[in-house]
Design a protein around this motif. Structure first.
Motif, short mmCIF file in Angstrom:
data_model
loop_
_atom_site.label_atom_id
_atom_site.label_comp_id
_atom_site.label_asym_id
_atom_site.label_seq_id
_atom_site.Cartn_x
_atom_site.Cartn_y
_atom_site.Cartn_z
N GLN A 64 0.85 -1.15 0.08
CA GLN A 64 0.04 0.06 0.23
C GLN A 64 0.90 1.32 -0.11
O GLN A 64 0.64 2.14 -0.60
CB GLN A 64 -0.84 0.00 1.18
CG GLN A 64 -1.82 0.93 1.21
CD GLN A 64 -2.81 1.23 2.45
OE1 GLN A 64 -2.76 0.13 3.10
NE2 GLN A 64 -3.36 2.03 2.74
N GLU A 68 1.13 3.98 -2.83
CA GLU A 68 0.83 5.37 -2.66
C GLU A 68 1.87 6.19 -3.01
O GLU A 68 1.85 7.46 -3.67
CB GLU A 68 0.71 5.68 -1.20
CG GLU A 68 -0.62 5.13 -0.95
CD GLU A 68 -0.96 4.95 0.79
OE1 GLU A 68 0.18 5.44 1.66
OE2 GLU A 68 -1.94 4.50 1.37
N GLN A 71 1.95 6.47 -7.07
CA GLN A 71 1.03 7.54 -7.33
C GLN A 71 1.50 9.03 -7.34
O GLN A 71 1.16 9.68 -8.38
CB GLN A 71 -0.32 7.31 -6.60
CG GLN A 71 -1.17 6.03 -6.98
CD GLN A 71 -1.77 6.22 -8.49
OE1 GLN A 71 -1.98 7.44 -8.84
NE2 GLN A 71 -2.04 5.30 -8.93
#
Length: 179
Positions: A64, A68, A71
Motif C-alpha cells: 500500500q 501511494e 501515485q
C-alpha cells in the motif's frame, strides 16, 4: 507520525517492518517485536496468529505504501513514458530513506522456505502488480517486461553497491528503449 500515537496493530506492523529491514525476517523474534512495539503479548496475538501472519500484514502494508508513493511520483506526469521513468524515482527515494536496504519483498523472499505459499503469494501479487502497471502504461508486453526487469535489477544492484548509479543507469536505458 509518532509511533507511540499509533494503535497497537499499527505499532506492531511499523516495528516489525523496521526490524525486518534492519536485521532480517528470520533474525527478528516475536518477543522483540512485542517489546519494541510496547504492546502486550495478548494484544499481539489478538491481531496476528503467527509470525507468518504478521509478515503478510507487513508486506500488505508495504504494498500500500509503495502504491501511494508511486501515485504521488507519477500524478503530475502526462505521458506514459514520463510515468514509467518517474517510477525509478521511487527506488531512489527508498534508497535514500532506508539506507539502500533494497526491496523488502525480495529480502523476505530470500529468507522464507520455498513452500511458504502464504507469504510467497503476497510477494508474487506485489511484483505482478508492478509488472502489470508497466504493461498498462506502455501497451507493449515485451517492452514492459524489459522495463520491469530493469526496475527490479536496479533495486537489487543499488542495494548491493549502496549507490544510486544502477538506478540512474537503468533510467537512461529505459528512456532509450521507450524512444
Amino acid at each position: 507520525m509518532n509511533k507511540e500515537s499509533l494503535q497497537p496493530r499499527e505499532r506492531i506492523l511499523e516495528t516489525a517492518y523496521e526490524l525486518f529491514l534492519k536485521q532480517g525476517y528470520n533474525s527478528t523474534g516475536i518477543n522483540q517485536i512485542i517489546d519494541e512495539a510496547d504492546v502486550a503479548k495478548a494484544s499481539f496475538y489478538q491481531h496476528f496468529k503467527s509470525k507468518e501472519d504478521l509478515c503478510v500484514g507487513v508486506l500488505e502494508k508495504r504494498h500500500q505504501y509503495i502504491e501511494e508513493q508511486m501515485q504521488a511520483l507519477t500524478a503530475q506526469k502526462r505521458s506514459a513514458k514520463m510515468k514509467v521513468i518517474a517510477s525509478f524515482d521511487l527506488i531512489s527515494l527508498l534508497n535514500e530513506k532506508e539506507d539502500f536496504r533494497g526491496c523488502a519483498f525480495l529480502n523476505i523472499l530470500s529468507e522464507i522456505p520455498v513452500d511458504n505459499m502464504k507469504v510467497r503469494n503476497v510477494i508474487h501479487a506485489h511484483k505482478s502488480n508492478i509488472r502489470q502497471s508497466f504493461k498498462d502504461l506502455l501497451q507493449h508486453a515485451d517492452l514492459a517486461d524489459h522495463v520491469y526487469l530493469l526496475y527490479e535489477g536496479a533495486f537489487v544492484e543499488s542495494q548491493l553497491y549502496r549507490d544510486q548509479w544502477p538506478v540512474n543507469r537503468a533510467r537512461k536505458i529505459v528512456n532509450s528503449l521507450i524512444n
